[in-house]
Design a protein around this motif. Structure first.
Motif, PDB file in Angstrom:
ATOM      1  N   LEU A  31       0.824  -1.209   0.000  1.00 35.54           N
ATOM      2  CA  LEU A  31       0.000   0.000   0.000  1.00 35.54           C
ATOM      3  C   LEU A  31       0.857   1.256   0.000  1.00 35.54           C
ATOM      4  O   LEU A  31       0.576   2.227  -0.721  1.00 35.54           O
ATOM      5  N   LYS A  32       1.937   1.235   0.781  1.00 33.33           N
ATOM      6  CA  LYS A  32       2.800   2.401   0.883  1.00 33.33           C
ATOM      7  C   LYS A  32       3.564   2.659  -0.413  1.00 33.33           C
ATOM      8  O   LYS A  32       3.845   3.806  -0.783  1.00 33.33           O
ATOM      9  N   SER A  33       3.906   1.592  -1.116  1.00 34.73           N
ATOM     10  CA  SER A  33       4.721   1.731  -2.327  1.00 34.73           C
ATOM     11  C   SER A  33       3.916   2.153  -3.547  1.00 34.73           C
ATOM     12  O   SER A  33       4.506   2.495  -4.580  1.00 34.73           O
ATOM     13  N   ALA A  34       2.604   2.081  -3.469  1.00 35.76           N
ATOM     14  CA  ALA A  34       1.772   2.364  -4.642  1.00 35.76           C
ATOM     15  C   ALA A  34       1.889   3.838  -5.048  1.00 35.76           C
ATOM     16  O   ALA A  34       1.858   4.739  -4.212  1.00 35.76           O
ATOM     17  N   HIS A  35       2.051   4.078  -6.352  1.00 32.71           N
ATOM     18  CA  HIS A  35       2.058   5.424  -6.922  1.00 32.71           C
ATOM     19  C   HIS A  35       1.652   5.310  -8.382  1.00 32.71           C
ATOM     20  O   HIS A  35       1.387   4.195  -8.884  1.00 32.71           O
ATOM     21  N   ILE A  36       1.614   6.416  -9.090  1.00 36.33           N
ATOM     22  CA  ILE A  36       1.117   6.410 -10.462  1.00 36.33           C
ATOM     23  C   ILE A  36       1.936   5.492 -11.364  1.00 36.33           C
ATOM     24  O   ILE A  36       1.396   4.760 -12.193  1.00 36.33           O
ATOM     25  N   GLY A  37       3.248   5.508 -11.179  1.00 40.63           N
ATOM     26  CA  GLY A  37       4.104   4.680 -12.035  1.00 40.63           C
ATOM     27  C   GLY A  37       4.374   3.294 -11.470  1.00 40.63           C
ATOM     28  O   GLY A  37       5.246   2.589 -11.992  1.00 40.63           O
ATOM     29  N   TRP A  38       3.661   2.882 -10.414  1.00 45.67           N
ATOM     30  CA  TRP A  38       3.890   1.573  -9.765  1.00 45.67           C
ATOM     31  C   TRP A  38       3.523   0.448 -10.732  1.00 45.67           C
ATOM     32  O   TRP A  38       2.396   0.342 -11.195  1.00 45.67           O
ATOM     33  N   ARG A  39       4.513  -0.391 -11.048  1.00 37.96           N
ATOM     34  CA  ARG A  39       4.326  -1.457 -12.038  1.00 37.96           C
ATOM     35  C   ARG A  39       3.691  -2.685 -11.370  1.00 37.96           C
ATOM     36  O   ARG A  39       4.322  -3.744 -11.248  1.00 37.96           O
ATOM     37  N   ALA A  40       2.459  -2.514 -10.941  1.00 40.02           N
ATOM     38  CA  ALA A  40       1.786  -3.604 -10.221  1.00 40.02           C
ATOM     39  C   ALA A  40       1.530  -4.807 -11.130  1.00 40.02           C
ATOM     40  O   ALA A  40       1.649  -5.956 -10.696  1.00 40.02           O
ATOM     41  N   ARG A  41       1.183  -4.532 -12.374  1.00 37.65           N
ATOM     42  CA  ARG A  41       0.918  -5.650 -13.294  1.00 37.65           C
ATOM     43  C   ARG A  41       2.165  -6.474 -13.525  1.00 37.65           C
ATOM     44  O   ARG A  41       2.136  -7.709 -13.446  1.00 37.65           O
ATOM     45  N   ASN A  42       3.293  -5.815 -13.790  1.00 36.11           N
ATOM     46  CA  ASN A  42       4.535  -6.539 -14.031  1.00 36.11           C
ATOM     47  C   ASN A  42       4.953  -7.348 -12.800  1.00 36.11           C
ATOM     48  O   ASN A  42       5.359  -8.511 -12.903  1.00 36.11           O
ATOM     49  N   ARG A  43       4.821  -6.714 -11.635  1.00 40.25           N
ATOM     50  CA  ARG A  43       5.251  -7.394 -10.419  1.00 40.25           C
ATOM     51  C   ARG A  43       4.338  -8.567 -10.079  1.00 40.25           C
ATOM     52  O   ARG A  43       4.803  -9.631  -9.670  1.00 40.25           O
ATOM     53  N   SER A  44       3.033  -8.372 -10.237  1.00 40.84           N
ATOM     54  CA  SER A  44       2.116  -9.470  -9.930  1.00 40.84           C
ATOM     55  C   SER A  44       2.308 -10.639 -10.899  1.00 40.84           C
ATOM     56  O   SER A  44       2.279 -11.811 -10.490  1.00 40.84           O
ATOM     57  N   GLU A  45       2.539 -10.344 -12.181  1.00 44.23           N
ATOM     58  CA  GLU A  45       2.792 -11.419 -13.139  1.00 44.23           C
ATOM     59  C   GLU A  45       4.102 -12.129 -12.842  1.00 44.23           C
ATOM     60  O   GLU A  45       4.215 -13.348 -13.026  1.00 44.23           O
ATOM     61  N   THR A  46       5.097 -11.379 -12.362  1.00 41.08           N
ATOM     62  CA  THR A  46       6.359 -12.010 -11.978  1.00 41.08           C
ATOM     63  C   THR A  46       6.155 -12.955 -10.802  1.00 41.08           C
ATOM     64  O   THR A  46       6.693 -14.078 -10.782  1.00 41.08           O
ATOM     65  N   VAL A  47       5.368 -12.517  -9.823  1.00 41.64           N
ATOM     66  CA  VAL A  47       5.089 -13.381  -8.666  1.00 41.64           C
ATOM     67  C   VAL A  47       4.352 -14.646  -9.107  1.00 41.64           C
ATOM     68  O   VAL A  47       4.706 -15.760  -8.687  1.00 41.64           O
ATOM     69  N   ILE A  48       3.353 -14.484  -9.947  1.00 43.69           N
ATOM     70  CA  ILE A  48       2.595 -15.649 -10.413  1.00 43.69           C
ATOM     71  C   ILE A  48       3.488 -16.592 -11.215  1.00 43.69           C
ATOM     72  O   ILE A  48       3.434 -17.822 -11.062  1.00 43.69           O
ATOM     73  N   ARG A  49       4.350 -16.007 -12.054  1.00 41.78           N
ATOM     74  CA  ARG A  49       5.249 -16.840 -12.854  1.00 41.78           C
ATOM     75  C   ARG A  49       6.200 -17.642 -11.962  1.00 41.78           C
ATOM     76  O   ARG A  49       6.488 -18.816 -12.222  1.00 41.78           O
ATOM     77  N   ARG A  50       6.681 -17.018 -10.900  1.00 43.58           N
ATOM     78  CA  ARG A  50       7.579 -17.731  -9.984  1.00 43.58           C
ATOM     79  C   ARG A  50       6.845 -18.793  -9.179  1.00 43.58           C
ATOM     80  O   ARG A  50       7.410 -19.851  -8.873  1.00 43.58           O
ATOM     81  N   ILE A  51       5.587 -18.541  -8.860  1.00 43.00           N
ATOM     82  CA  ILE A  51       4.793 -19.565  -8.171  1.00 43.00           C
ATOM     83  C   ILE A  51       4.608 -20.781  -9.076  1.00 43.00           C
ATOM     84  O   ILE A  51       4.768 -21.935  -8.643  1.00 43.00           O
ATOM     85  N   LEU A  52       4.283 -20.536 -10.342  1.00 42.29           N
ATOM     86  CA  LEU A  52       4.118 -21.636 -11.286  1.00 42.29           C
ATOM     87  C   LEU A  52       5.425 -22.403 -11.469  1.00 42.29           C
ATOM     88  O   LEU A  52       5.435 -23.646 -11.539  1.00 42.29           O
ATOM     89  N   ALA A  53       6.544 -21.666 -11.544  1.00 42.96           N
ATOM     90  CA  ALA A  53       7.842 -22.337 -11.666  1.00 42.96           C
ATOM     91  C   ALA A  53       8.136 -23.180 -10.439  1.00 42.96           C
ATOM     92  O   ALA A  53       8.671 -24.300 -10.548  1.00 42.96           O
ATOM     93  N   LEU A  54       7.789 -22.664  -9.260  1.00 47.39           N
ATOM     94  CA  LEU A  54       8.002 -23.429  -8.031  1.00 47.39           C
ATOM     95  C   LEU A  54       7.164 -24.701  -8.031  1.00 47.39           C
ATOM     96  O   LEU A  54       7.646 -25.775  -7.620  1.00 47.39           O
ATOM     97  N   MET A  55       5.920 -24.616  -8.489  1.00 47.39           N
ATOM     98  CA  MET A  55       5.075 -25.810  -8.556  1.00 47.39           C
ATOM     99  C   MET A  55       5.671 -26.845  -9.511  1.00 47.39           C
ATOM    100  O   MET A  55       5.648 -28.049  -9.226  1.00 47.39           O
ATOM    101  N   ALA A  56       6.210 -26.367 -10.626  1.00 48.77           N
ATOM    102  CA  ALA A  56       6.831 -27.292 -11.570  1.00 48.77           C
ATOM    103  C   ALA A  56       8.062 -27.951 -10.960  1.00 48.77           C
ATOM    104  O   ALA A  56       8.288 -29.162 -11.128  1.00 48.77           O
ATOM    105  N   VAL A  57       8.858 -27.169 -10.241  1.00 47.21           N
ATOM    106  CA  VAL A  57      10.048 -27.726  -9.585  1.00 47.21           C
ATOM    107  C   VAL A  57       9.645 -28.759  -8.545  1.00 47.21           C
ATOM    108  O   VAL A  57      10.276 -29.828  -8.424  1.00 47.21           O
ATOM    109  N   ILE A  58       8.587 -28.468  -7.776  1.00 54.23           N
ATOM    110  CA  ILE A  58       8.126 -29.421  -6.767  1.00 54.23           C
ATOM    111  C   ILE A  58       7.681 -30.727  -7.420  1.00 54.23           C
ATOM    112  O   ILE A  58       7.991 -31.824  -6.934  1.00 54.23           O
ATOM    113  N   ALA A  59       6.960 -30.609  -8.539  1.00 54.87           N
ATOM    114  CA  ALA A  59       6.495 -31.809  -9.235  1.00 54.87           C
ATOM    115  C   ALA A  59       7.671 -32.647  -9.736  1.00 54.87           C
ATOM    116  O   ALA A  59       7.710 -33.868  -9.556  1.00 54.87           O
TER     117      ALA A  59
END
Length: 458
Positions: free
Chosen positions: A146-174
């Motif tokens: 919440l504190k870091s949010a501003h007009i230029g905050w790349r929330a989409r890029n960061r959220s997609e990066t988090v999701i991509r890393r979660i998917l990679a972690l699931m693949a590694v676990i499998a």
């Protein structure tokens, strides 16, 4: 308490989702287009960070703190009674847990009561401390977002990066899980072969299977570990099952996809697929109580001797169980064949039957092979039907009217027996590893067939 904490973390994440989204709308003001990412992405990022932070702390703290508490109790027990063996220490600890939870212990003494009193206090501290730390971690992560949010905050890029890393972690676990299973199979298989003095040929080509009858001082008798009867029984039952399931399942799929009216298909396909939802123990009971006596009585009426437990009864019932797997998958791949192939065949004057036989089925062959392979894998891995309908004796025979057993049944019998686990695990894991190699080879062959014919119709 673990589940309650998990729910609290996700609820907190949902709260931060709403808060972050509202903050993004406020930051955008009258010109929301100036935001780098839409408000939903701001909320999604806050939810992901808060939930993951709380979940990570929950798992790590819960596990580490619990292990530390248990080690402290074990040390306390050994300080009081150093002569106890590890099994006796675990028994004392289990009795103390039972007393702390208000249950009944196998024995009650001063040491157990003292440990029980300590467990009660430590458990409360462990549960509520873990909950507090998890919620605190989730709150800090959400507030930072919440504190870091501003007009230029790349929330989409960061959220997609988090999701991509979660998917990679699931693949590694499998992949890691698969690797761990294979390594455990290999390790136990090597121990087994070392136990029989590396007489591998006795296992692969021997015809006598009774590994636990010749155990002396933990050593197995190489003359009694021949696995040929088990694999012969597995092959016999699987062949019978596939002879039942493949034609019925394939013909049912052809009828439903190309001949049945929509009204008939609407009720016939769900009725057929209900077979897949019946528990295997029900199939086994049906085979043992209904089909096996029917086959035995029918055989007696024409002069055939059919055992009460036979490969034929198990194979027929197993084939009925596999029908919906083959029919459903085959129906899907047949319907996926392009209509242009059918129209071209009709345009050349072919009938519907000729079109199905010479155009549709060859085009759908890769999917049909996959369906049959799935059915074979299901048959090879089935246990309950074989236990109840085919018997448990390792009988080397090609006669489907006699009793046989399979690899999976013997694995269950070895693991659930009263023999020492280290002795019984060797033959069981070796059978599992051998079966794994056989099914892997079948998969490789099937993939080659699929690849060869798929190239003709892509």
């Amino acid at each position: 308490m673990f589940g309650l904490t998990l729910i609290a973390v996700f609820v907190l994440g949902a709260i931060f989702y709403t808060a972050a989204r509202s903050r993004a709308v406020t930051i955008g003001g009258d010109i929301p287009q100036q935001l780098h990412s839409r408000p939903n992405y701001h909320g999604l990022l806050a939810f992901l960070l808060a939930s993951l932070a709380g979940l990570a702390v929950l798992v790590i703290v819960w596990t580490a703190w619990g292990s530390f508490i248990e080690s402290q109790f074990v040390a306390h027990i050994l300080d009081a009674q150093p002569e106890l063996s590890p099994i006796e220490v675990e028994l004392v600890l289990n009795d103390a847990r039972a007393l702390a939870g208000g249950g009944i212990a196998s024995k009650t003494d001063a040491l157990r009561e003292q440990i029980a009193a300590e467990i009660g206090g430590q458990t409360v501290l462990h549960h509520y401390g873990t909950m507090a730390l998890s919620i605190l971690a989730a709150a800090l992560a959400g507030l930072w977002c919440l504190k870091s949010a501003h007009i230029g905050w790349r929330a989409r890029n960061r959220s997609e990066t988090v999701i991509r890393r979660i998917l990679a972690l699931m693949a590694v676990i499998a992949v890691a899980t698969t690797g761990g299973i294979i390594l455990s199979l290999i390790f136990e298989t090597l121990n087994f072969f070392n136990n029989i003095d590396w007489q591998v040929h006795k296992f692969l080509f021997g015809t006598t299977w009774s590994p636990l009858s010749g155990v002396q001082a933990g050593k197995l008798d190489p003359e009694k570990v021949g696995a040929i009867p088990l694999f012969a029984g597995t092959l016999l039952i699987t062949v019978i099952a596939m002879l039942v399931a493949t034609p019925i399942g394939l013909f049912a799929a052809i009828y439903l996809s190309d001949f049945a009216s929509p009204k008939v298909r609407a009720w016939a396909k769900p009725m057929l697929e209900i077979l897949a939802g019946i528990p295997t123990v029900v199939y086994g009971f049906f085979a043992a109580i209904t089909l096996a006596p029917f086959l035995r009585n029918s055989g007696e009426s024409i002069g055939l001797s059919i055992a009460s437990e036979s490969a034929l009864a198990a194979g027929i019932v197993m084939g009925i169980m596999i029908i919906p797997f083959i029919s459903s998958l085959s129906d899907d791949v047949i319907n996926a064949v392009p209509q242009s192939l059918r129209d071209g065949s009709y345009g050349l004057g072919a009938t519907k039957a000729e079109t199905i036989r010479q155009v549709v089925l060859p085009a759908a062959l890769p999917g049909i092979v996959s369906a049959v392979l799935l059915g074979i894998s299901r048959a090879v891995g089935e246990t309950m039907i074989v236990v109840m309908a085919a018997g448990q004796g390792a009988n080397l025979t090609a006669n489907p009217l006699e009793a046989v057993t399979t690899v999976t049944v013997q694995i269950v019998m070895l693991i659930t027996g009263d023999t020492e686990a280290s002795t019984a695990a060797g033959p069981a894991f070796t059978l599992g590893f051998t079966l794994f190699c056989v099914t892997l080879l079948m998969n490789v062959v099937a993939q080659r067939i699929v690849r060869k014919y798929r190239e003709l119709y892509d």
